[in-house]
Design a protein around this motif. Structure first.
Motif, mmCIF file in Angstrom:
data_model
loop_
_atom_site.group_PDB
_atom_site.id
_atom_site.type_symbol
_atom_site.label_atom_id
_atom_site.label_comp_id
_atom_site.label_asym_id
_atom_site.label_seq_id
_atom_site.Cartn_x
_atom_site.Cartn_y
_atom_site.Cartn_z
ATOM 1 N N ALA A 149 43.974 38.612 24.570
ATOM 2 C CA ALA A 149 43.951 37.556 25.854
ATOM 3 C C ALA A 149 44.659 38.340 27.064
ATOM 4 C CB ALA A 149 44.692 36.490 25.379
ATOM 5 N N ALA A 150 45.415 39.267 26.882
ATOM 6 C CA ALA A 150 46.155 39.886 28.023
ATOM 7 C C ALA A 150 45.092 41.186 28.494
ATOM 8 C CB ALA A 150 47.383 40.669 27.486
ATOM 9 N N THR A 151 44.478 41.662 27.610
ATOM 10 C CA THR A 151 43.178 42.448 28.053
ATOM 11 C C THR A 151 42.315 41.880 29.000
ATOM 12 O OG1 THR A 151 43.366 43.863 25.910
ATOM 13 C CG2 THR A 151 41.352 43.963 27.375
ATOM 14 N N GLY A 152 41.844 40.679 28.568
ATOM 15 C CA GLY A 152 40.874 39.802 29.571
ATOM 16 C C GLY A 152 41.385 39.418 30.745
ATOM 17 N N VAL A 153 42.776 38.882 30.638
ATOM 18 C CA VAL A 153 43.340 38.469 31.921
ATOM 19 C C VAL A 153 43.821 39.656 32.770
ATOM 20 C CG1 VAL A 153 45.804 37.447 32.859
ATOM 21 C CG2 VAL A 153 44.476 36.420 31.039
ATOM 22 N N ALA A 154 43.991 40.768 32.396
ATOM 23 C CA ALA A 154 44.299 41.969 33.264
ATOM 24 C C ALA A 154 43.012 42.625 34.006
ATOM 25 C CB ALA A 154 44.935 43.296 32.289
ATOM 26 N N ALA A 155 41.719 42.443 33.016
ATOM 27 C CA ALA A 155 40.500 42.968 33.509
ATOM 28 C C ALA A 155 40.276 41.804 34.784
ATOM 29 C CB ALA A 155 39.528 42.695 32.713
ATOM 30 N N GLY A 156 40.579 40.612 34.723
ATOM 31 C CA GLY A 156 40.190 39.582 35.916
ATOM 32 C C GLY A 156 41.173 39.943 37.082
ATOM 33 N N ALA A 157 42.504 40.156 36.589
ATOM 34 C CA ALA A 157 43.353 40.674 37.869
ATOM 35 C C ALA A 157 42.734 41.713 38.594
ATOM 36 C CB ALA A 157 44.864 40.802 37.145
ATOM 37 N N VAL A 158 42.108 42.769 38.064
ATOM 38 C CA VAL A 158 41.797 43.969 38.804
ATOM 39 C C VAL A 158 40.265 43.494 39.532
ATOM 40 C CG1 VAL A 158 40.510 46.162 38.143
ATOM 41 C CG2 VAL A 158 42.261 45.810 36.742
ATOM 42 N N LEU A 159 39.508 42.692 38.852
ATOM 43 C CA LEU A 159 38.426 42.341 39.558
ATOM 44 C C LEU A 159 38.809 41.352 40.814
ATOM 45 C CD1 LEU A 159 36.040 41.707 36.839
ATOM 46 C CD2 LEU A 159 35.677 43.158 38.565
ATOM 47 N N LEU A 160 39.865 40.602 40.691
ATOM 48 C CA LEU A 160 40.120 39.815 41.587
ATOM 49 C C LEU A 160 40.941 40.233 43.012
ATOM 50 C CD1 LEU A 160 41.212 36.573 39.583
ATOM 51 C CD2 LEU A 160 39.478 36.546 41.363
ATOM 52 N N ALA A 161 41.804 41.434 42.612
ATOM 53 C CA ALA A 161 42.383 42.158 43.380
ATOM 54 C C ALA A 161 41.212 42.851 44.377
ATOM 55 C CB ALA A 161 43.592 43.061 42.990
ATOM 56 N N ALA A 162 40.259 43.580 43.596
ATOM 57 C CA ALA A 162 39.304 44.424 44.320
ATOM 58 C C ALA A 162 38.404 43.603 45.035
ATOM 59 C CB ALA A 162 38.521 45.195 43.291
ATOM 60 N N ALA A 163 38.237 42.277 44.464
ATOM 61 C CA ALA A 163 37.287 41.336 45.536
ATOM 62 C C ALA A 163 38.258 40.909 46.593
ATOM 63 C CB ALA A 163 36.875 40.445 44.357
ATOM 64 N N SER A 164 39.140 40.675 46.793
ATOM 65 C CA SER A 164 39.932 40.240 47.811
ATOM 66 C C SER A 164 40.106 41.289 48.681
ATOM 67 C CB SER A 164 41.438 39.698 47.382
ATOM 68 O OG SER A 164 41.994 39.312 48.344
ATOM 69 N N ALA A 165 40.370 42.416 48.248
ATOM 70 C CA ALA A 165 40.622 43.686 49.230
ATOM 71 C C ALA A 165 39.416 43.803 49.876
ATOM 72 C CB ALA A 165 41.209 44.856 48.235
ATOM 73 N N GLY A 166 38.290 43.866 48.972
ATOM 74 C CA GLY A 166 36.818 44.424 49.603
ATOM 75 C C GLY A 166 36.230 43.321 50.588
#
Length: 174
Positions: A149-166
């Motif tokens: 579960a933590a792997t999935g959440v961490a992947a989501g966090a990476v994508l959300l951070a990149a999407a927000s910054a982009g």
């Protein structure tokens, strides 16, 4: 406009990873993590849709870049079930399926980074690869459960951070 669309796609993918996996975290964590995921997606929406930003970069991508994008997505979609099947039936480790999915999603960003000349996509891809490797190591060391579960959440966090910054507006030279 491409930045906004890419950010929305990445943000939706990130939100799906967070919401789909937060329930497997230890007690007390799922709802705060889901709330943070929703707040992060709200930031993506704010920067990509609501806020006015510089839309002068409306040149369409090159045809070769679009082909690379399409091919990387098709290969990614084919690798999901193939890897899952191998992990379940050959290796006997179905709990490694989510780290596999994160790895494949991360790897699919690498040719896109080259094709679109977008180093940020390389960073996102490598970040997801790192999350997948760490997640797989944790799953193998600790066992299934919260590490998956933590792997999935961490992947989501990476994508959300990149999407927000982009999606943030580019400042015009002054």
């Amino acid at each position: 406009m491409r930045t906004a669309l890419g950010s929305l796609v990445g943000g939706l993918g990130g939100l799906a990873f967070v919401l789909g996996n937060a329930g497997g975290l230890p007690p007390g964590w799922p709802w705060p993590v889901r709330a943070l995921g929703l707040l992060a997606f709200a930031a993506v929406l704010w920067f990509a849709v609501v806020r006015v930003w510089d839309v002068r970069d409306t040149t369409p991508p090159a045809l070769a870049a679009l082909r690379t994008y399409g091919l990387s997505v098709v290969i990614m979609l084919l690798l999901f079930p193939v890897g899952s099947l191998v992990l379940r039936q050959v290796v006997g480790r179905p709990e490694l399926t989510l780290p596999w999915v994160v790895l494949v999603v991360g790897l699919h960003f690498l040719p896109m980074a080259w094709a679109f000349r977008a180093p940020v996509l390389r960073a996102v891809g490598l970040g997801l690869v790192a999350v997948a490797v760490l997640g797989a190591v944790l799953v193998l060391a600790v066992g299934p459960g919260w590490p998956v579960a933590a792997t999935g959440v961490a992947a989501g966090a990476v994508l959300l951070a990149a999407a927000s910054a982009g999606a943030r507006p580019r400042r015009s030279p002054g």
